[in-house]
Scaffold this motif. Structure first.
Motif, PDB file in Angstrom:
ATOM      1  N   PRO A   1      38.489  32.645  44.670  1.00 45.02           N
ATOM      2  CA  PRO A   1      39.158  32.386  43.385  1.00 45.02           C
ATOM      3  C   PRO A   1      40.271  31.352  43.468  1.00 45.02           C
ATOM      4  O   PRO A   1      40.464  30.564  42.539  1.00 45.02           O
ATOM      5  CB  PRO A   1      39.707  33.767  43.003  1.00 45.02           C
ATOM      6  CG  PRO A   1      38.799  34.735  43.684  1.00 45.02           C
ATOM      7  CD  PRO A   1      38.423  34.093  44.981  1.00 45.02           C
ATOM      8  N   GLU A   2      41.000  31.342  44.575  1.00 48.10           N
ATOM      9  CA  GLU A   2      42.119  30.401  44.713  1.00 48.10           C
ATOM     10  C   GLU A   2      41.644  28.951  44.773  1.00 48.10           C
ATOM     11  O   GLU A   2      42.401  28.029  44.445  1.00 48.10           O
ATOM     12  CB  GLU A   2      42.941  30.744  45.956  1.00 48.10           C
ATOM     13  CG  GLU A   2      42.244  30.518  47.286  1.00 48.10           C
ATOM     14  CD  GLU A   2      41.270  31.620  47.674  1.00 48.10           C
ATOM     15  OE1 GLU A   2      40.679  31.526  48.776  1.00 48.10           O
ATOM     16  OE2 GLU A   2      41.088  32.582  46.887  1.00 48.10           O
TER      17      GLU A   2
ATOM     18  N   LEU B   1      39.431  25.047  37.046  1.00 47.92           N
ATOM     19  CA  LEU B   1      39.340  25.618  35.700  1.00 47.92           C
ATOM     20  C   LEU B   1      40.517  25.181  34.856  1.00 47.92           C
ATOM     21  O   LEU B   1      40.362  24.801  33.687  1.00 47.92           O
ATOM     22  CB  LEU B   1      39.286  27.147  35.787  1.00 47.92           C
ATOM     23  CG  LEU B   1      38.130  27.765  36.582  1.00 47.92           C
ATOM     24  CD1 LEU B   1      38.269  29.284  36.606  1.00 47.92           C
ATOM     25  CD2 LEU B   1      36.781  27.366  36.000  1.00 47.92           C
ATOM     26  N   ALA B   2      41.699  25.241  35.434  1.00 46.20           N
ATOM     27  CA  ALA B   2      42.907  24.879  34.693  1.00 46.20           C
ATOM     28  C   ALA B   2      42.871  23.417  34.256  1.00 46.20           C
ATOM     29  O   ALA B   2      43.262  23.079  33.128  1.00 46.20           O
ATOM     30  CB  ALA B   2      44.141  25.153  35.549  1.00 46.20           C
TER      31      ALA B   2
ATOM     32  N   ASP C   1      38.511  28.914  30.369  1.00 41.48           N
ATOM     33  CA  ASP C   1      39.183  30.211  30.316  1.00 41.48           C
ATOM     34  C   ASP C   1      38.551  31.275  31.191  1.00 41.48           C
ATOM     35  O   ASP C   1      39.245  32.097  31.788  1.00 41.48           O
ATOM     36  CB  ASP C   1      39.183  30.726  28.861  1.00 41.48           C
ATOM     37  CG  ASP C   1      39.764  29.726  27.889  1.00 41.48           C
ATOM     38  OD1 ASP C   1      40.979  29.526  27.920  1.00 41.48           O
ATOM     39  OD2 ASP C   1      38.982  29.145  27.106  1.00 41.48           O
ATOM     40  N   ARG C   2      37.218  31.317  31.234  1.00 41.41           N
ATOM     41  CA  ARG C   2      36.510  32.399  31.896  1.00 41.41           C
ATOM     42  C   ARG C   2      35.309  31.836  32.669  1.00 41.41           C
ATOM     43  O   ARG C   2      34.857  30.719  32.410  1.00 41.41           O
ATOM     44  CB  ARG C   2      36.001  33.434  30.880  1.00 41.41           C
ATOM     45  CG  ARG C   2      37.100  34.161  30.119  1.00 41.41           C
ATOM     46  CD  ARG C   2      37.762  35.223  30.984  1.00 41.41           C
ATOM     47  NE  ARG C   2      38.682  36.043  30.206  1.00 41.41           N
ATOM     48  CZ  ARG C   2      39.969  35.773  30.035  1.00 41.41           C
ATOM     49  NH1 ARG C   2      40.485  34.668  30.563  1.00 41.41           N
ATOM     50  NH2 ARG C   2      40.730  36.590  29.334  1.00 41.41           N
ATOM     51  N   THR C   3      34.798  32.655  33.585  1.00 44.31           N
ATOM     52  CA  THR C   3      33.599  32.268  34.323  1.00 44.31           C
ATOM     53  C   THR C   3      32.653  33.462  34.424  1.00 44.31           C
ATOM     54  O   THR C   3      33.045  34.613  34.248  1.00 44.31           O
ATOM     55  CB  THR C   3      33.909  31.789  35.755  1.00 44.31           C
ATOM     56  OG1 THR C   3      34.291  32.917  36.560  1.00 44.31           O
ATOM     57  CG2 THR C   3      35.005  30.741  35.778  1.00 44.31           C
TER      58      THR C   3
ATOM     59  N   GLN D   1      40.408  28.199  40.740  1.00 42.49           N
ATOM     60  CA  GLN D   1      41.420  28.275  39.678  1.00 42.49           C
ATOM     61  C   GLN D   1      41.971  26.907  39.263  1.00 42.49           C
ATOM     62  O   GLN D   1      42.048  26.609  38.062  1.00 42.49           O
ATOM     63  CB  GLN D   1      42.556  29.195  40.120  1.00 42.49           C
ATOM     64  CG  GLN D   1      43.715  29.277  39.115  1.00 42.49           C
ATOM     65  CD  GLN D   1      43.303  29.922  37.802  1.00 42.49           C
ATOM     66  OE1 GLN D   1      42.887  31.061  37.786  1.00 42.49           O
ATOM     67  NE2 GLN D   1      43.420  29.181  36.718  1.00 42.49           N
ATOM     68  N   PRO D   2      42.353  26.021  40.197  1.00 41.92           N
ATOM     69  CA  PRO D   2      42.885  24.717  39.763  1.00 41.92           C
ATOM     70  C   PRO D   2      41.874  23.884  38.987  1.00 41.92           C
ATOM     71  O   PRO D   2      42.252  23.141  38.073  1.00 41.92           O
ATOM     72  CB  PRO D   2      43.264  24.045  41.093  1.00 41.92           C
ATOM     73  CG  PRO D   2      43.431  25.152  42.072  1.00 41.92           C
ATOM     74  CD  PRO D   2      42.433  26.192  41.663  1.00 41.92           C
TER      75      PRO D   2
ATOM     76  N   ALA E   1      40.492  38.563  40.155  1.00 45.91           N
ATOM     77  CA  ALA E   1      40.443  37.230  39.546  1.00 45.91           C
ATOM     78  C   ALA E   1      40.240  37.388  38.050  1.00 45.91           C
ATOM     79  O   ALA E   1      39.099  37.474  37.582  1.00 45.91           O
ATOM     80  CB  ALA E   1      39.316  36.404  40.166  1.00 45.91           C
TER      81      ALA E   1
ATOM     82  N   PHE F   1      40.108  35.531  35.610  1.00 44.30           N
ATOM     83  CA  PHE F   1      39.271  34.573  34.881  1.00 44.30           C
ATOM     84  C   PHE F   1      37.783  34.894  34.983  1.00 44.30           C
ATOM     85  O   PHE F   1      36.972  34.370  34.222  1.00 44.30           O
ATOM     86  CB  PHE F   1      39.536  33.136  35.339  1.00 44.30           C
ATOM     87  CG  PHE F   1      39.239  32.860  36.792  1.00 44.30           C
ATOM     88  CD1 PHE F   1      37.942  32.658  37.243  1.00 44.30           C
ATOM     89  CD2 PHE F   1      40.278  32.777  37.720  1.00 44.30           C
ATOM     90  CE1 PHE F   1      37.674  32.393  38.579  1.00 44.30           C
ATOM     91  CE2 PHE F   1      40.030  32.503  39.054  1.00 44.30           C
ATOM     92  CZ  PHE F   1      38.721  32.311  39.488  1.00 44.30           C
TER      93      PHE F   1
END
Length: 279
Positions: free
Chosen positions: A33-34, A40-41, A46-48, A37-38, A70, A72
């Motif tokens: 997830p880490e 997606l941002a 918003d979601r996966t 995340q960037p 996670a 998201f």
């Protein structure tokens, strides 16, 4: 809501990714997830939907644990052996997890091209329907005629074709994939993911290479039955998340804002998250 309907996580030390070898240098490391995340941002996603990458129930349980940490991740598409004599009980037990939204046998890796039409899969498909789970079809063009049989046998089964059934973009081949997708799209219980196309193209792909395939999928399924997905981190083999997202937006630009919103999130929410998952 913007939803990436197809992404993966894996941890190499688990040892159950039979397809993942050191030769795949861009993929042969842990992805979690880490790392996502960037991305997606940066794209306002918003979601996966987190999708299985190993043919083990243990990997599905691993994904569910990751998803809980996670926020998201809105839902998980796991794996089960549909031909197992205990498949019904296994699927029912999996369905107890609120974040499970579907199951995906890795049909593309099964030697028997007629596996999809085996009569002993019927109990598994019926259980998916009863438990309100989606059937993600990881198939190749040669499997499309078999998928029609499944759709006709089980008209209440929600079917999602992954990666547009992986057409032969690298070779520029449209047929017979093009005609077969017309037949598949005629089944109202089938939708299709706009994902995984760049990894089927040549290394220096351009929008020109992708356009005939995306345009055909839009024509036959319409914008209300297509779901955008990144196929991250596999997409790193073909340039990465950013180029695929950007070319998608270019290819969808002729659509209305409403139709674009459907492909980029609304359809995934309807198909996967109406009864299950994380809002």
């Amino acid at each position: 809501m913007q939803i990436d309907s197809h992404q993966h996580f894996w941890r190499i030390s688990r040892g159950d990714y039979s397809w993942l070898s050191p030769d795949l240098k861009l993929l042969y490391r842990d992805f979690g997830p880490e790392d996502l995340q960037p991305l997606l941002a940066s794209h306002g996603i918003d979601r996966t939907i987190l999708v299985q990458a190993a043919q083990t129930v243990a990997e599905t349980e691993f994904m569910l644990q990751l998803a809980m940490s996670a926020p998201f991740v809105a839902g998980v598409v796991g794996w089960a052996e549909f031909t197992d004599p205990g498949a019904v009980e296994i699927i029912e037990r999996m369905a107890d997890a609120p974040l499970i939204v579907g199951l995906r046998p890795m049909v593309q890796d099964i030697a028997d091209d007629d596996w999809l039409v085996r009569p002993d899969l019927t109990p598994a498909f019926r259980t998916l329907i009863e438990q309100r789970l989606v059937f993600d079809a990881l198939i190749l063009p040669r499997h499309l005629s078999r998928l029609l049989v499944v759709a006709d046998r089980h008209p209440d089964l929600s079917i999602v074709v992954d990666h547009g059934a992986k057409p032969f973009i690298r070779e520029g081949g449209l047929d017979p994939w093009r005609a077969d997708m017309v037949a598949v799209a005629a089944r109202p219980n089938i939708v299709c993911k706009l994902s995984g196309l760049v990894t089927e193209a040549k290394a220096d792909w351009t929008v020109i290479d992708l356009r005939p395939y995306v345009d055909h999928l839009l024509k036959v399924f319409g914008p209300q039955r297509l779901l955008w997905g990144s196929d991250w981190p596999v997409v790193n083999l073909a340039g990465g998340y950013d180029p695929w997202r950007e070319v998608t937006l270019e290819l969808l630009s002729p659509l209305s804002e409403t139709d674009q919103a459907a492909v980029l999130g609304g359809n995934a929410a309807r198909i996967y998250l109406s009864d299950r998952g994380r809002a």
